[in-house]
Design a protein around this motif. Structure first.
Motif, PDB file in Angstrom:
ATOM      1  N   GLU A  91     -22.455  24.336 -72.522  1.00 48.05           N
ATOM      2  CA  GLU A  91     -22.000  25.504 -73.293  1.00 48.05           C
ATOM      3  C   GLU A  91     -21.614  26.580 -72.291  1.00 48.05           C
ATOM      4  O   GLU A  91     -21.780  26.379 -71.080  1.00 48.05           O
ATOM      5  N   THR A  93     -22.171  30.254 -72.770  1.00 43.34           N
ATOM      6  CA  THR A  93     -22.823  31.566 -72.859  1.00 43.34           C
ATOM      7  C   THR A  93     -23.684  31.860 -71.620  1.00 43.34           C
ATOM      8  O   THR A  93     -23.550  32.930 -71.008  1.00 43.34           O
ATOM      9  N   ARG A 122     -21.780  17.203 -73.415  1.00 43.80           N
ATOM     10  CA  ARG A 122     -23.123  16.903 -73.933  1.00 43.80           C
ATOM     11  C   ARG A 122     -23.197  15.400 -74.164  1.00 43.80           C
ATOM     12  O   ARG A 122     -22.303  14.833 -74.819  1.00 43.80           O
ATOM     13  N   GLU A 124     -24.287  13.338 -76.186  1.00 51.15           N
ATOM     14  CA  GLU A 124     -24.769  13.001 -77.529  1.00 51.15           C
ATOM     15  C   GLU A 124     -24.176  11.664 -77.936  1.00 51.15           C
ATOM     16  O   GLU A 124     -23.233  11.183 -77.312  1.00 51.15           O
ATOM     17  N   GLY A 129     -15.980  13.930 -84.634  1.00 50.55           N
ATOM     18  CA  GLY A 129     -16.307  15.354 -84.460  1.00 50.55           C
ATOM     19  C   GLY A 129     -17.380  15.611 -83.427  1.00 50.55           C
ATOM     20  O   GLY A 129     -17.733  16.751 -83.170  1.00 50.55           O
ATOM     21  N   TYR A 131     -18.323  14.623 -79.501  1.00 51.52           N
ATOM     22  CA  TYR A 131     -17.811  13.995 -78.293  1.00 51.52           C
ATOM     23  C   TYR A 131     -18.726  14.324 -77.125  1.00 51.52           C
ATOM     24  O   TYR A 131     -19.567  15.213 -77.212  1.00 51.52           O
ATOM     25  N   GLN A 136     -14.748  24.065 -76.115  1.00 55.79           N
ATOM     26  CA  GLN A 136     -15.255  25.215 -76.885  1.00 55.79           C
ATOM     27  C   GLN A 136     -14.343  26.413 -76.666  1.00 55.79           C
ATOM     28  O   GLN A 136     -13.775  26.583 -75.582  1.00 55.79           O
ATOM     29  N   GLU A 140     -17.996  36.783 -76.375  1.00 55.56           N
ATOM     30  CA  GLU A 140     -19.298  37.431 -76.214  1.00 55.56           C
ATOM     31  C   GLU A 140     -19.068  38.936 -76.065  1.00 55.56           C
ATOM     32  O   GLU A 140     -18.183  39.348 -75.304  1.00 55.56           O
ATOM     33  N   ARG A 267     -31.146  27.772 -84.553  1.00 61.04           N
ATOM     34  CA  ARG A 267     -30.072  27.195 -83.762  1.00 61.04           C
ATOM     35  C   ARG A 267     -30.650  26.257 -82.718  1.00 61.04           C
ATOM     36  O   ARG A 267     -31.834  26.294 -82.425  1.00 61.04           O
ATOM     37  N   TYR A 271     -32.139  30.809 -76.893  1.00 61.91           N
ATOM     38  CA  TYR A 271     -32.004  32.199 -76.449  1.00 61.91           C
ATOM     39  C   TYR A 271     -31.808  33.230 -77.553  1.00 61.91           C
ATOM     40  O   TYR A 271     -31.719  34.419 -77.284  1.00 61.91           O
ATOM     41  N   TYR A 272     -31.759  32.814 -78.810  1.00 64.60           N
ATOM     42  CA  TYR A 272     -31.415  33.782 -79.850  1.00 64.60           C
ATOM     43  C   TYR A 272     -32.546  34.735 -80.224  1.00 64.60           C
ATOM     44  O   TYR A 272     -33.704  34.350 -80.265  1.00 64.60           O
ATOM     45  N   ALA A 289     -20.520  21.499 -88.438  1.00 59.71           N
ATOM     46  CA  ALA A 289     -20.543  22.853 -87.859  1.00 59.71           C
ATOM     47  C   ALA A 289     -19.238  23.131 -87.113  1.00 59.71           C
ATOM     48  O   ALA A 289     -18.931  22.495 -86.116  1.00 59.71           O
ATOM     49  N   LEU A 290     -18.481  24.080 -87.647  1.00 54.92           N
ATOM     50  CA  LEU A 290     -17.245  24.499 -86.969  1.00 54.92           C
ATOM     51  C   LEU A 290     -17.591  25.383 -85.777  1.00 54.92           C
ATOM     52  O   LEU A 290     -16.985  25.297 -84.720  1.00 54.92           O
ATOM     53  N   ALA A 291     -18.561  26.270 -85.985  1.00 55.66           N
ATOM     54  CA  ALA A 291     -18.886  27.261 -84.963  1.00 55.66           C
ATOM     55  C   ALA A 291     -20.281  27.808 -85.211  1.00 55.66           C
ATOM     56  O   ALA A 291     -20.833  27.657 -86.304  1.00 55.66           O
ATOM     57  N   GLY A 313     -22.610  36.755 -79.491  1.00 53.04           N
ATOM     58  CA  GLY A 313     -21.346  36.011 -79.397  1.00 53.04           C
ATOM     59  C   GLY A 313     -21.303  34.805 -80.304  1.00 53.04           C
ATOM     60  O   GLY A 313     -22.254  34.526 -81.042  1.00 53.04           O
ATOM     61  N   GLY A 317     -16.155  24.666 -81.836  1.00 54.26           N
ATOM     62  CA  GLY A 317     -15.629  23.394 -81.355  1.00 54.26           C
ATOM     63  C   GLY A 317     -14.134  23.320 -81.660  1.00 54.26           C
ATOM     64  O   GLY A 317     -13.730  23.391 -82.824  1.00 54.26           O
TER      65      GLY A 317
HETATM   66  P1  HAM Z   1     -23.477  25.454 -80.342  1.00 47.48           P
HETATM   67  O1  HAM Z   1     -23.790  25.584 -81.790  1.00 47.48           O
HETATM   68  O2  HAM Z   1     -24.379  24.571 -79.537  1.00 47.48           O
HETATM   69  O3  HAM Z   1     -23.509  26.929 -79.760  1.00 47.48           O
HETATM   70  O4  HAM Z   1     -21.986  24.973 -80.135  1.00 47.48           O
HETATM   71  C1  HAM Z   1     -20.903  25.673 -80.723  1.00 47.48           C
HETATM   72  C2  HAM Z   1     -19.935  24.720 -81.372  1.00 47.48           C
HETATM   73  O5  HAM Z   1     -19.474  23.742 -80.420  1.00 47.48           O
HETATM   74  C3  HAM Z   1     -20.515  23.877 -82.501  1.00 47.48           C
HETATM   75  O6  HAM Z   1     -20.536  24.603 -83.720  1.00 47.48           O
HETATM   76  C4  HAM Z   1     -19.520  22.719 -82.557  1.00 47.48           C
HETATM   77  O7  HAM Z   1     -18.377  23.086 -83.313  1.00 47.48           O
HETATM   78  C5  HAM Z   1     -19.120  22.551 -81.107  1.00 47.48           C
HETATM   79  N1  HAM Z   1     -19.837  21.402 -80.509  1.00 47.48           N
HETATM   80  C6  HAM Z   1     -21.082  21.366 -80.042  1.00 47.48           C
HETATM   81  N2  HAM Z   1     -21.385  20.141 -79.566  1.00 47.48           N
HETATM   82  C7  HAM Z   1     -20.287  19.379 -79.752  1.00 47.48           C
HETATM   83  C8  HAM Z   1     -19.939  18.010 -79.462  1.00 47.48           C
HETATM   84  N3  HAM Z   1     -20.798  17.180 -78.865  1.00 47.48           N
HETATM   85  N4  HAM Z   1     -18.701  17.577 -79.797  1.00 47.48           N
HETATM   86  C9  HAM Z   1     -17.810  18.409 -80.392  1.00 47.48           C
HETATM   87  N5  HAM Z   1     -18.070  19.702 -80.671  1.00 47.48           N
HETATM   88  C10 HAM Z   1     -19.291  20.192 -80.364  1.00 47.48           C
HETATM   89  C11 HAM Z   1     -23.255  27.249 -78.456  1.00 47.48           C
HETATM   90  O8  HAM Z   1     -22.814  26.493 -77.638  1.00 47.48           O
HETATM   91  C12 HAM Z   1     -23.528  28.713 -78.141  1.00 47.48           C
HETATM   92  N6  HAM Z   1     -23.141  28.943 -76.748  1.00 47.48           N
HETATM   93  C13 HAM Z   1     -22.786  29.634 -79.083  1.00 47.48           C
HETATM   94  C14 HAM Z   1     -22.954  31.065 -78.751  1.00 47.48           C
HETATM   95  C15 HAM Z   1     -22.062  31.868 -78.100  1.00 47.48           C
HETATM   96  N7  HAM Z   1     -24.027  31.807 -79.005  1.00 47.48           N
HETATM   97  C16 HAM Z   1     -23.836  33.030 -78.531  1.00 47.48           C
HETATM   98  N8  HAM Z   1     -22.675  33.062 -77.980  1.00 47.48           N
END
Ligand code: HAM
Length: 436
Positions: A91, A93, A122, A124, A129, A131, A136, A140, A267, A271-272, A289-291, A313, A317
């Motif tokens: 990520e 942030t 990641r 996973e 959807g 990967y 991203q 922020e 989440r 860190y939240y 989850a879109l975001a 922030g 995805g």
């Molecule tokens: P997150 O929820 O872990 O938050 O990821 C944000 C978005 O990235 C998810 O809603 C999803 O759309 C996309 N995403 C996550 N993992 C995958 C994956 N393996 N494949 C495709 N899309 C994925 C964060 O990363 C935090 N940094 C958000 C944030 C910003 N919080 C504060 N500031």
């Protein structure tokens, strides 16, 4: 020997899209078009781009996101060289906060509004959807405690989807309180779940000690039943937390944003503090989850800052946005098309046309030509297939007369134009701005 394939959970973005379904069918030109829509929205909301490296110190990510999170324990692409441990960023942030601290950015401005767009990694289990390398985008606001910042971030996020005409999403919000209220709440949850230990899966029992909040988004039916009478975070917030959350939702109400307060929203990152939110859409299936995002007032301190740097922030995805657009029937299918295709026959015309192609490009046009020595008919077919706006035809007759034929592929009109007037005429017809 068999040929190589891309790693599972990663994919190529091809100029015309690939024949596979889903996100891989999207052309690179559509990616670029979508990225520029996103950049335009983020700029409009007054965010400036920051680009951080794809590799980061493992310790930064572990401390930033949390030692016990799934991301850090199970999903890191980690490697070492000598004594140094690195990870591919999962990520952006924590890397952004690292950069802010590293460059003492707080000294030049109290508040920074930064956005980013780039690959994350990641490990996973890949599925639609989800990967192992994904892109991203997010923003922020760093240096503000104000609930207006939380609401501004949420409105920015929604504006991106609105710019694509995507609707039908669901916004869930919650407050996780300050670290003290969160800790009291965690303890209450631990006690509650401990009294139902026999119902819990082994994984959940393990989570109970380290991070009982994670049990709130369990997918297991029996555990979900326990949630009905589990303690609620709202009962543990202090007055300042409650006031902050009320102000955030008031801003959203004032702007007519629909949302749902979900006390079970936690989440996947540790860190939240206070506001947390997620944007979902049903058409994406399991990975809906879109975001997501929220406030993280203590992350900077966790990463070594001597002063508090409150921040909030979201990140989204990019592929999930593309999939959601496809599901809504408004998928992007941009293909890069040449303005002009220059067709020539024979070596002498070929030589002349090579120069003409370069001159037209220097004048700002996107120009294609044949590099296979094909027949005129085959070149015309190619120009058609590529969606060229105009073709220029130069054969022996044209060489002899010193003029070429320009044909408008849409309307069919033809113009016979002296060689030295071909480029100016093409510019006039295509109406491209002068770049040289
Ligand atoms: P997150 O929820 O872990 O938050 O990821 C944000 C978005 O990235 C998810 O809603 C999803 O759309 C996309 N995403 C996550 N993992 C995958 C994956 N393996 N494949 C495709 N899309 C994925 C964060 O990363 C935090 N940094 C958000 C944030 C910003 N919080 C504060 N500031």
């Amino acid at each position: 020997m068999s040929t190589f394939r891309s790693i599972k959970g990663t994919f190529d973005v091809l100029p015309y899209g690939s024949r596979s379904e889903g996100v891989q069918s999207v052309s690179s030109a559509s990616w670029v078009a979508a990225e520029s829509v996103i950049r335009r929205v983020l700029n409009k909301f007054d965010f400036d781009e920051i680009r951080t490296p794809i590799i980061e110190p493992a310790e930064l990510i572990a401390r930033g996101i949390g030692e016990h999170t799934d991301i850090v324990t199970k999903e890191m692409f980690a490697f070492s060289r000598g004594d140094d441990n690195y990870v591919l960023r999962p990520e952006i942030t924590a890397p952004v906060i690292r950069a802010v601290l590293q460059h003492s950015m707080q000294q030049t401005r109290e508040v920074h509004r930064l956005f980013y767009m780039g690959p994350c990694f990641r490990a996973e289990r890949p599925q639609k959807g989800r990967y192992r390398q994904f892109q991203q985008f997010g923003c922020e606001i760093i240096g503000s405690l104000s609930p207006a910042a939380d609401a501004d971030v949420i409105l920015t996020m929604l504006a991106v989807y609105d710019a694509f005409g995507l609707s039908g999403y669901r916004l869930r919000v919650n407050s996780l309180g300050n670290p003290d209220s969160r800790k009291t709440y965690s303890d209450a949850l631990r006690t509650y779940f401990a009294s139902h230990k026999s119902t819990l899966s082994e994984a959940s029992r393990n989570r109970l000690n380290e991070n009982p909040l994670r049990l709130l988004d369990t997918k297991i039916e029996q555990e979900r039943a326990l949630l009905v009478s589990a303690p609620r975070i709202a009962d543990f917030l202090d007055d300042a937390d409650r006031e902050h959350f009320e102000e955030v939702t008031q801003y959203l109400d004032d702007r007519g944003v629909s949302y749902e307060i979900d006390p079970m929203l936690v989440r996947g990152l540790d860190y939240y503090t206070r506001t947390a939110f997620e944007l979902e859409i049903d058409t994406l299936g399991a990975q809906n989850a879109l975001a997501g995002g929220g406030r993280y007032d203590l992350l900077a301190r966790e990463l070594g800052s001597k002063t508090a740097v409150p921040a909030v922030g979201f990140a989204a995805g990019f592929e999930r946005l593309l999939l959601a657009l496809e599901a809504a029937g408004t998928g992007l299918n941009t293909l890069a098309k040449p303005d002009v295709y220059v067709i020539s026959l024979g070596p002498a015309a070929g030589q002349f046309c090579f120069g003409l192609v370069q001159d037209a490009r220097a004048a700002g046009l996107r120009v294609s030509f044949d590099v296979q020595g094909r027949s005129m008919k085959a070149q015309m077919r190619d120009a058609n297939k590529r969606g060229a706006g105009f073709v220029v035809i130069v054969g022996d007759n044209e060489l002899a007369s010193g003029s070429g034929v320009i044909k408008n592929m849409a309307g069919g009109e033809e113009f016979t134009v002296l060689f030295h007037q071909i480029v100016p005429k093409l510019k006039e017809l295509t109406d491209v701005p002068t770049t040289s």
